[in-house]
Write a protein that holds these residues in place. Structure first.
Motif, PDB file in Angstrom:
ATOM      1  N   GLU A  47      -1.233   6.030  -1.434  1.00 49.40           N
ATOM      2  CA  GLU A  47      -0.962   7.203  -2.262  1.00 49.40           C
ATOM      3  C   GLU A  47       0.353   7.902  -1.917  1.00 49.40           C
ATOM      4  OE1 GLU A  47      -4.497   9.641  -2.239  1.00 49.40           O
ATOM      5  OE2 GLU A  47      -5.726   7.835  -2.487  1.00 49.40           O
ATOM      6  N   ILE A  48       0.701   7.989  -0.664  1.00 49.23           N
ATOM      7  CA  ILE A  48       1.939   8.681  -0.278  1.00 49.23           C
ATOM      8  C   ILE A  48       3.116   7.719  -0.213  1.00 49.23           C
ATOM      9  CG2 ILE A  48       3.075   9.977   1.581  1.00 49.23           C
ATOM     10  CD1 ILE A  48       0.321  11.255   2.141  1.00 49.23           C
ATOM     11  N   PHE A  49       2.881   6.517   0.318  1.00 48.65           N
ATOM     12  CA  PHE A  49       3.974   5.554   0.465  1.00 48.65           C
ATOM     13  C   PHE A  49       4.025   4.543  -0.678  1.00 48.65           C
ATOM     14  CE2 PHE A  49       3.149   7.267   4.651  1.00 48.65           C
ATOM     15  CZ  PHE A  49       4.419   7.590   5.064  1.00 48.65           C
ATOM     16  N   LEU A  50       3.056   4.653  -1.596  1.00 55.68           N
ATOM     17  CA  LEU A  50       3.000   3.806  -2.797  1.00 55.68           C
ATOM     18  C   LEU A  50       3.002   2.312  -2.481  1.00 55.68           C
ATOM     19  CD1 LEU A  50       5.494   5.874  -4.986  1.00 55.68           C
ATOM     20  CD2 LEU A  50       3.004   6.120  -4.811  1.00 55.68           C
ATOM     21  N   LEU A  51       2.288   1.949  -1.434  1.00 54.48           N
ATOM     22  CA  LEU A  51       2.176   0.546  -1.040  1.00 54.48           C
ATOM     23  C   LEU A  51       1.001  -0.111  -1.756  1.00 54.48           C
ATOM     24  CD1 LEU A  51       2.712   0.926   2.816  1.00 54.48           C
ATOM     25  CD2 LEU A  51       4.389   0.188   1.121  1.00 54.48           C
ATOM     26  N   ALA A  52       1.129  -1.408  -1.971  1.00 58.72           N
ATOM     27  CA  ALA A  52       0.026  -2.182  -2.537  1.00 58.72           C
ATOM     28  C   ALA A  52      -1.124  -2.198  -1.527  1.00 58.72           C
ATOM     29  CB  ALA A  52       0.480  -3.602  -2.839  1.00 58.72           C
ATOM     30  N   GLU A  53      -2.326  -2.358  -2.025  1.00 55.38           N
ATOM     31  CA  GLU A  53      -3.528  -2.338  -1.177  1.00 55.38           C
ATOM     32  C   GLU A  53      -3.434  -3.342  -0.023  1.00 55.38           C
ATOM     33  OE1 GLU A  53      -7.359  -0.673  -0.471  1.00 55.38           O
ATOM     34  OE2 GLU A  53      -6.077  -0.196  -2.174  1.00 55.38           O
ATOM     35  N   GLU A  54      -2.966  -4.545  -0.299  1.00 52.74           N
ATOM     36  CA  GLU A  54      -2.869  -5.579   0.749  1.00 52.74           C
ATOM     37  C   GLU A  54      -1.871  -5.185   1.831  1.00 52.74           C
ATOM     38  OE1 GLU A  54      -1.861  -9.109  -1.380  1.00 52.74           O
ATOM     39  OE2 GLU A  54      -3.832  -9.262  -2.316  1.00 52.74           O
ATOM     40  N   LYS A  55      -0.725  -4.663   1.420  1.00 53.00           N
ATOM     41  CA  LYS A  55       0.300  -4.236   2.379  1.00 53.00           C
ATOM     42  C   LYS A  55      -0.206  -3.044   3.185  1.00 53.00           C
ATOM     43  CE  LYS A  55       4.567  -4.069   4.014  1.00 53.00           C
ATOM     44  NZ  LYS A  55       5.074  -5.064   4.938  1.00 53.00           N
ATOM     45  N   ALA A  56      -0.875  -2.109   2.523  1.00 51.47           N
ATOM     46  CA  ALA A  56      -1.429  -0.943   3.212  1.00 51.47           C
ATOM     47  C   ALA A  56      -2.466  -1.363   4.247  1.00 51.47           C
ATOM     48  CB  ALA A  56      -2.046   0.016   2.197  1.00 51.47           C
ATOM     49  N   HIS A  57      -3.298  -2.314   3.899  1.00 57.82           N
ATOM     50  CA  HIS A  57      -4.315  -2.810   4.833  1.00 57.82           C
ATOM     51  C   HIS A  57      -3.647  -3.472   6.050  1.00 57.82           C
ATOM     52  CE1 HIS A  57      -8.422  -3.897   5.860  1.00 57.82           C
ATOM     53  NE2 HIS A  57      -7.974  -5.090   6.191  1.00 57.82           N
ATOM     54  N   ALA A  58      -2.590  -4.244   5.803  1.00 59.11           N
ATOM     55  CA  ALA A  58      -1.876  -4.914   6.903  1.00 59.11           C
ATOM     56  C   ALA A  58      -1.241  -3.885   7.848  1.00 59.11           C
ATOM     57  CB  ALA A  58      -0.818  -5.855   6.341  1.00 59.11           C
TER      58      ALA A  58
END
Length: 104
Positions: A47-58
Motif C-alpha cells: 500500500e505505501i511502496f506500491l509493490l506487487a504481492e510477491e515482491k512484498a512477501h519476498a
C-alpha cells in the motif's frame, strides 16, 4: 534570450552547471521486531511502496530473516514521506515497526 533562460541571473555559468551532481538517493528500510505481524508488513509494502504481492512477501521474509529489508530507493523528500507514512500507520495499528533511511 532572457537571463532566466541562460541561467546567468542565478550566477551559475554553463561550466559550473556541468559539474553539479545528481540528487542523492536514499534507501527506505524496514527493521525486524518480535511483534509486528507479517501480514501487516506485507500490507505496508503493497500500500505505501506500491509493490506487487510477491515482491512484498519476498521483502517481508528478508526483513524477518535478515533483520532489515530495502523497500525502495527515492529522493530524500520522497523517502522521508514514505518513512513517515510507515511509522504513522504502524503507530495507528499498535505495531512497533521501525523504518529507517540510509543514503545510497
Amino acid at each position: 534570450m532572457s537571463k532566466e533562460q541562460t541561467g546567468r541571473e542565478s550566477g551559475i555559468g554553463l561550466a559550473e552547471r556541468k559539474h553539479l551532481s545528481p540528487p542523492r538517493k536514499y534507501g527506505v528500510f524496514l527493521l525486524n521486531d518480535d511483534y509486528t505481524t507479517m501480514d501487516f508488513v506485507v500490507g505496508v509494502l503493497t500500500e505505501i511502496f506500491l509493490l506487487a504481492e510477491e515482491k512484498a512477501h519476498a521483502i517481508m521474509l528478508l526483513v524477518h530473516h535478515e533483520g532489515k529489508g530495502l523497500c525502495g530507493v527515492y529522493s530524500r523528500d520522497v523517502a522521508q514521506s514514505k518513512q513517515q507514512k510507515v511509522l504513522d500507520r504502524a503507530r495507528q495499528e499498535g505495531h512497533p515497526l521501525q523504518c529507517i533511511l540510509e543514503e545510497m
